[in-house]
Write an enzyme that holds these catalytic residues in place. Structure first.
Site, PDB file in Angstrom:
ATOM      1  N   LYS A 169      43.150 -15.927  -7.340  1.00 44.03           N
ATOM      2  CA  LYS A 169      44.182 -15.793  -8.355  1.00 44.03           C
ATOM      3  C   LYS A 169      44.230 -17.043  -9.233  1.00 44.03           C
ATOM      4  O   LYS A 169      44.368 -16.963 -10.450  1.00 44.03           O
ATOM      5  CB  LYS A 169      45.535 -15.589  -7.647  1.00 44.03           C
ATOM      6  CG  LYS A 169      46.653 -15.210  -8.595  1.00 44.03           C
ATOM      7  CD  LYS A 169      48.006 -15.272  -7.924  1.00 44.03           C
ATOM      8  CE  LYS A 169      49.102 -15.014  -8.942  1.00 44.03           C
ATOM      9  NZ  LYS A 169      50.431 -15.328  -8.402  1.00 44.03           N
ATOM     10  N   GLU A 176      49.743  -8.577  -0.763  1.00 48.82           N
ATOM     11  CA  GLU A 176      50.957  -9.285  -1.177  1.00 48.82           C
ATOM     12  C   GLU A 176      51.084  -9.067  -2.678  1.00 48.82           C
ATOM     13  O   GLU A 176      50.117  -9.301  -3.412  1.00 48.82           O
ATOM     14  CB  GLU A 176      50.850 -10.782  -0.888  1.00 48.82           C
ATOM     15  CG  GLU A 176      52.150 -11.499  -1.234  1.00 48.82           C
ATOM     16  CD  GLU A 176      52.037 -13.020  -1.211  1.00 48.82           C
ATOM     17  OE1 GLU A 176      50.909 -13.539  -1.209  1.00 48.82           O
ATOM     18  OE2 GLU A 176      53.092 -13.684  -1.218  1.00 48.82           O
ATOM     19  N   ARG A 210      34.263 -11.383   5.092  1.00 46.02           N
ATOM     20  CA  ARG A 210      34.666 -11.300   3.686  1.00 46.02           C
ATOM     21  C   ARG A 210      33.463 -10.986   2.807  1.00 46.02           C
ATOM     22  O   ARG A 210      32.338 -11.333   3.132  1.00 46.02           O
ATOM     23  CB  ARG A 210      35.243 -12.641   3.229  1.00 46.02           C
ATOM     24  CG  ARG A 210      36.509 -13.039   3.944  1.00 46.02           C
ATOM     25  CD  ARG A 210      36.779 -14.523   3.741  1.00 46.02           C
ATOM     26  NE  ARG A 210      37.031 -14.845   2.359  1.00 46.02           N
ATOM     27  CZ  ARG A 210      38.242 -15.001   1.841  1.00 46.02           C
ATOM     28  NH1 ARG A 210      39.300 -14.869   2.603  1.00 46.02           N
ATOM     29  NH2 ARG A 210      38.411 -15.320   0.580  1.00 46.02           N
TER      30      ARG A 210
END
Length: 770
Positions: free
Chosen positions: A284, A42, A274
């Site tokens: 972020k 994204e 992960r």
RNA sequence: UGGGGCGUCGUCUAAUGGUAGGACAGCGGACUUUGGAUCCGCCGGUCGUGGUUCGAGUCCACGCGCCCCAGCCA
């Protein structure tokens, strides 16, 4: 169009893993013949090391299979996405070396088609417009342990749904007034299936589609269908999307062969574990905090785990790719040792970085018996690298050496400068330190020494030289700034802290003003060096210039000496969390009185404790065993029913008849079949169907139990693996299993393993016959 | 405490039910005009308890632990 093929292990970029196993099977079975993956970021932030690993999995696997890996912006949320992030992603992915050809896509380019698909679902009663306010939707969704409640709007007519949805698109409704939802199951234990929202109203301009839309698809809708549109076959993502797979599959199934979508190939989602990195955060939110607080200079600060930060630091993409290779892929979430990244960076730079000398913390050294300037030739690479090239290094009376290379009272094992001792100046003379001048605070201000005559290129007789240190000539050296970059956090797992900033490492950037040898002036600006004994460096691409040299330390050299001295410190910071104290194991669930009675009865019939327990507990198993009792005593049947058939019985998928199993067990008892083959046959029938007894009969009587034959077999096995036999005799008894395994393989499972084991043991324990 | 996913050396990762192996880290040695590199060696693991099996990391049961799910984020 090239077709995908299974690569040889040796030509794989991505080592074999559970995903490639699935792909291999898909290719072999002909389910797919071209592998298409996608890397779907994204554009709402800068790519970081996590993206490097994810893209390695997506694009690396596609590359190995001669397939395609699309780059697709998952840009369905106009509130967070920006073109500058698209640019950053493209730039960083190219830097990593990925090539998507013309397959660069945007989910936002599919908005029109996605809309048509939504309409199709509505028309078929599979989606509806919900007009509940946001809080109510949340409320109606229930909680993980309470089922949801259907919305009162769930059964609107197709016509009304269609009208409303069109109006939503036409911007006739305010944000939050309606959403489009899939009609799946509000009571599902999987929260994602409780009528997931497909579209929401957002009166916001999108960075690409502008104001054309005021409804935007959700991830759960846009992602699987974008995959489908592009012909993606294997949609690889991380483990937090496991539950979303149910929605993914639902949509793919409902829309297959409709609204322009082909029946095949259908995409399928596969999730991998992960990866996080020690001493690092990548979210972020957290990265922004570092930037906003001024703890780093920006997104491309050389300490940042962003790809732009890593690049500015001087790390090469090759190192990141090798790092990702070594990390590997599995289903489990993992945290990777920072040392592995550092190893990959050094391993990449070691063969390519010319060695030059720089002094980061200068300490003057005056050589009383040397005058003038002597230009010494120094090779760029040590012999083990085997690369040519050299430069001239000026040597003179006034030098700088590294402050940390001198000690007034050196510890044991010191191999550097010390009063009265001889030390090699790298590529130059041996010097003897005569004295150290101190300032009023007792700090060493200057060293006075002399060069040892005839020590250039050879060691002087009768003088013990301790170590070799780097240096520069004071009058020739270039002043330079050294940015000693280190880990951003003081603890391995800052993410686990309530306040991750409390673990910020104030020494993550140490700036030193020092000197570098003049030869670097002639080199390309982007040369990566090894400053001998200091580490790998290159010029900061932003702040360095010909009049103001600034070097970033890319990574230190592996320093076993420093490590030894910091042992205590390190032990402190790396202290492992003590393993959670073992709770006493809970008792297994109580049996009801009836169940307890059944168990008692089983025990009396001679069943084992655990078999009896399960027969009592599992009605399916009990029923099957009862049916079998007409054919075989329960104590003989129970282990098979419980352990072999158990999983299928419990799921209600058993395909084997009681009398067939009874007959099979009898055949095993009569040694017409090994138990191993029997189990394999059961599994085969459960998976693919078929007549168990017919299969068994075909093999009946094939058991090799004849002693003479087994002896021949055993002898040949030992002869084929003399070194293993030797090892066994030397005590590696585990090898008996190896030999039996070989024997079973050789006879296609027909040898009686127990008897073979006996024969082998006898043979191995006795000294070999003459 | 509903559902789902996952547990192999310190870390990462292998092992059709048949020798628990590799890499990084660590330790020791050789070599060394980088306390680097290289080479050699060592250390060290199947979450636990039972069960099935000639043989279990792998199959079965019961526990334990970690992660994910209640965004109109992705």
């Amino acid at each position: 169009m090239p077709r995908s093929r299974i690569p040889k292990d040796s030509e794989r970029l991505v080592p074999k893993n559970f995903i490639t196993e699935i792909i291999d099977e898909d290719l072999r079975s002909g389910k797919y013949d071209l592998i298409v993956t996608r890397f779907p970021p994204e554009p709402n932030g800068y790519p970081h090391i996590g993206h490097a690993i994810a893209s390695f999995i997506d694009c690396g696997i596609a590359k190995d299979y001669q397939g395609r890996c699309h780059l697709r912006m998952d840009d369905t949320n106009p509130l967070t996405e920006e073109q500058r992030y698209v640019d950053a992603i493209v730039r960083d992915m190219k830097w990593l070396g990925w090539d998507w050809g013309e397959h660069f896509y945007f989910a936002s380019d599919y908005f029109e088609r996605l809309y048509e698909m939504a309409v199709d679902l509505i028309q078929r009663g599979l989606a509806y417009v919900d007009s509940l306010p946001e809080e109510k939707i949340r409320e109606y969704r229930g909680t993980p342990d309470k089922p949801g409640t259907p919305s009162p709007y769930r059964n609107r007519s197709v016509e009304e749904n269609l009208r409303l949805f069109e109006e939503m698109r036409a911007c006739k409704h305010p944000e939050g007034a309606h959403v489009l939802r899939a009609k799946i199951d509000m009571a599902s234990p999987n929260m994602k299936l409780r009528d997931p929202i497909l579209y929401r109203i957002l009166h916001a301009a999108h960075y690409r589609t502008g104001k054309r839309w005021c409804i935007y698809p959700m991830y759960d809708f846009a992602h699987p269908l974008s995959d489908y549109i592009e012909g993606v076959t294997h949609s690889l993502c991380s483990s937090e999307f496991i539950e979303n797979r149910a929605v993914y599959d639902w949509l793919v199934e409902k829309l297959a062969g409709r609204v322009g979508l082909p029946e095949w190939p259908r995409p399928k989602q596969i999730e991998f574990g992960r990866r996080s990195l020690e001493y690092t955060v990548v979210s972020k939110r957290k990265l922004i905090k570092l930037v906003e607080r001024g703890l780093v200079s920006g997104w491309d600060d050389p300490r940042m785990p962003t790809l732009s930060g890593l690049r500015r630091r001087g790390v090469r993409p090759e190192a990141l790719i090798e790092f990702a290779r070594r990390v590997g892929i599995s289903r489990t979430d993992r945290t990777v040792d920072l040392a592995l990244l550092e190893w990959a960076i050094r391993d990449d730079l070691n063969p390519i970085a010319p060695r030059v000398m720089a002094v980061a913390e200068p300490l003057p050294l005056e050589l009383t018996n040397f005058e003038g300037t002597e230009w010494l030739e120094a090779p760029y690479f040590p012999p083990d690298i085997g690369k040519p090239g050299s430069r001239e290094v000026p040597f003179s009376k006034h030098l700088y050496v590294e402050r940390s290379d001198f000690s007034l009272n050196p510890p044991k094992g010191w191999k550097r400068l010390e009063v009265g001792k001889a030390t090699r100046l790298r590529h130059a003379y041996v010097v003897v330190i005569e004295r150290a001048e101190l300032d009023e605070k007792g700090e060493v201000k200057k060293l006075i020494g002399r060069v040892v005559e005839g020590s250039l290129g050879k060691n002087p007789e009768g003088l013990r030289v301790q170590g070799a240190i780097h240096w520069v000539s004071a009058e020739h050296a270039l002043p330079a700034e050294f940015r000693l970059v280190d880990r951003l956090f003081k603890v391995p797992h800052p993410d686990e802290l309530e306040d991750f900033l409390s673990a910020y490492n104030p020494e993550s950037l140490v700036v030193r003003q020092g000197y570098v040898e003049p030869s670097v002036k002639a080199d390309p600006k982007d040369t990566r060096y090894q400053f001998e004994r200091l580490g790998y460096f290159w010029q900061d691409p932003v702040d360095s210039g010909p009049d103001h040299l600034v070097f970033n330390r890319i990574v230190t050299l592996k320093d076993t000496w420093a490590r030894r001295r910091e042992e205590a410190l390190k032990a402190e910071s790396q202290k492992k969390k003590p393993k959670a104290a073992k709770k006493p194991a809970k008792k297994p669930p109580e049996l009801t009185p009836e169940e307890a009675e059944v168990k008692e009865r089983c025990l009396r019939l001679g069943l084992g404790e655990q078999e009896a327990y399960l027969v009592a507990k599992e009605p399916g198993i009990r029923a099957f065993l009862e049916e079998m009792s007409a054919h075989l005593p329960p104590d003989a049947a129970a282990p098979w029913v419980v352990h072999v058939l158990g999983p299928w019985l419990r799921r209600g998928e058993n395909k084997i008849l009681p009398e067939a199993l009874a007959e099979l067990i009898r055949m095993v008892e009569e040694k017409k079949l090994t138990s191993r083959r029997a189990k394999e046959l059961i599994e085969e029938v459960q998976e693919k169907g078929g007549d168990l007894l017919a299969l068994a009969d075909a093999e009946a009587g094939a058991v090799i139990a004849d002693e003479a034959e087994l002896l021949r077999l055993a002898e040949s096995l030992l002869a084929e693996h003399p070194e293993k036999a030797e090892a066994y005799r030397k005590g590696k008894k585990g090898l008996l299993g190896f030999f039996i395994g070989q024997g079973m393989k050789k006879t296609q499972g027909k040898a009686d393993p127990k008897a073979l084991g006996e024969v082998l043991r006898k043979l191995l324990e006795e000294p070999p016959s003459p």
